[in-house]
Scaffold this motif. Sequence first.
Motif, mmCIF file in Angstrom:
data_model
loop_
_atom_site.group_PDB
_atom_site.id
_atom_site.type_symbol
_atom_site.label_atom_id
_atom_site.label_comp_id
_atom_site.label_asym_id
_atom_site.label_seq_id
_atom_site.Cartn_x
_atom_site.Cartn_y
_atom_site.Cartn_z
ATOM 1 N N UNK A 25 8.237 7.073 5.894
ATOM 2 C CA UNK A 25 7.151 7.515 6.777
ATOM 3 C C UNK A 25 5.821 7.023 6.220
ATOM 4 N N UNK A 26 4.992 6.473 7.074
ATOM 5 C CA UNK A 26 3.658 6.028 6.669
ATOM 6 C C UNK A 26 2.773 7.260 6.481
ATOM 7 N N UNK A 27 1.982 7.283 5.411
ATOM 8 C CA UNK A 27 1.081 8.427 5.228
ATOM 9 C C UNK A 27 -0.009 8.428 6.295
ATOM 10 N N UNK A 28 -0.405 9.612 6.707
ATOM 11 C CA UNK A 28 -1.467 9.736 7.697
ATOM 12 C C UNK A 28 -2.813 9.474 7.036
ATOM 13 N N UNK A 29 -3.821 9.253 7.843
ATOM 14 C CA UNK A 29 -5.164 9.039 7.319
ATOM 15 C C UNK A 29 -5.612 10.257 6.520
ATOM 16 N N UNK A 30 -5.310 11.441 7.022
ATOM 17 C CA UNK A 30 -5.656 12.682 6.329
ATOM 18 C C UNK A 30 -5.016 12.720 4.940
ATOM 19 N N UNK A 34 -7.051 12.639 1.400
ATOM 20 C CA UNK A 34 -6.824 13.746 0.467
ATOM 21 C C UNK A 34 -6.366 13.226 -0.899
ATOM 22 N N UNK A 35 -5.474 12.250 -0.901
ATOM 23 C CA UNK A 35 -4.997 11.673 -2.149
ATOM 24 C C UNK A 35 -6.134 10.998 -2.915
ATOM 25 N N UNK A 36 -6.976 10.243 -2.211
ATOM 26 C CA UNK A 36 -8.118 9.572 -2.853
ATOM 27 C C UNK A 36 -9.087 10.599 -3.438
ATOM 28 N N UNK A 37 -9.314 11.689 -2.698
ATOM 29 C CA UNK A 37 -10.204 12.744 -3.196
ATOM 30 C C UNK A 37 -9.648 13.365 -4.473
ATOM 31 N N UNK A 108 -18.339 14.018 2.103
ATOM 32 C CA UNK A 108 -17.052 13.348 2.328
ATOM 33 C C UNK A 108 -17.286 11.960 2.902
ATOM 34 N N UNK A 109 -18.200 11.862 3.861
ATOM 35 C CA UNK A 109 -18.523 10.544 4.438
ATOM 36 C C UNK A 109 -19.042 9.587 3.363
ATOM 37 N N UNK A 110 -19.925 10.067 2.522
ATOM 38 C CA UNK A 110 -20.478 9.229 1.441
ATOM 39 C C UNK A 110 -19.363 8.747 0.516
ATOM 40 N N UNK A 111 -18.451 9.661 0.186
ATOM 41 C CA UNK A 111 -17.329 9.301 -0.671
ATOM 42 C C UNK A 111 -16.476 8.219 -0.008
ATOM 43 N N UNK A 112 -16.179 8.387 1.275
ATOM 44 C CA UNK A 112 -15.347 7.402 1.976
ATOM 45 C C UNK A 112 -16.022 6.041 2.037
ATOM 46 N N UNK A 113 -17.338 6.026 2.239
ATOM 47 C CA UNK A 113 -18.068 4.754 2.256
ATOM 48 C C UNK A 113 -17.991 4.103 0.871
ATOM 49 N N UNK A 114 -18.125 4.904 -0.172
ATOM 50 C CA UNK A 114 -18.116 4.346 -1.533
ATOM 51 C C UNK A 114 -16.749 3.773 -1.920
ATOM 52 N N UNK A 115 -15.657 4.378 -1.453
ATOM 53 C CA UNK A 115 -14.338 3.863 -1.801
ATOM 54 C C UNK A 115 -13.912 2.726 -0.872
ATOM 55 N N UNK A 116 -14.572 2.591 0.251
ATOM 56 C CA UNK A 116 -14.223 1.531 1.197
ATOM 57 C C UNK A 116 -14.768 0.182 0.752
#
Length: 117
Positions: A25-30, A34-37, A108-116
């Motif tokens: 099963x492919x992991x969901x975006x959520x 969560x794993x990255x956090x 959370x948005x800032x974190x996602x931008x930084x890891x992207x």
Amino acid sequence: MSRRNSINRPPTPDARDDDHDAPPKEPTLHEIVNLKLIESGEKERLIELVRQRLVECGWKDEMRTLCRAFVKTNGRDNVTVDDLVRAITPKGRASIPDSVKAELLQEIRSFLVSVAH
């Protein structure tokens, strides 16, 4: 008195997970977010930030007052922790200030931008 950090447990497997013939099963975006956090330690930092903001705005004191009133109304010997959680959780969730939610979302948005990048 120090607070114990939450325990991050893996999800309980579904009965369907026993089917070894099924494709993985492919992991969901959520699940990925969560794993990255968790891996980065950002989740614990965000949890502590939310705790701090809820104390600052008086939310924690308000919840304590609601809990005490519930116990007083129902009698100390007649209330379990589960009863208290069922009674207070909806009120607690509904009373979290929008400013705290907005700040958490921005973090959370800032974190996602930084890891992207």
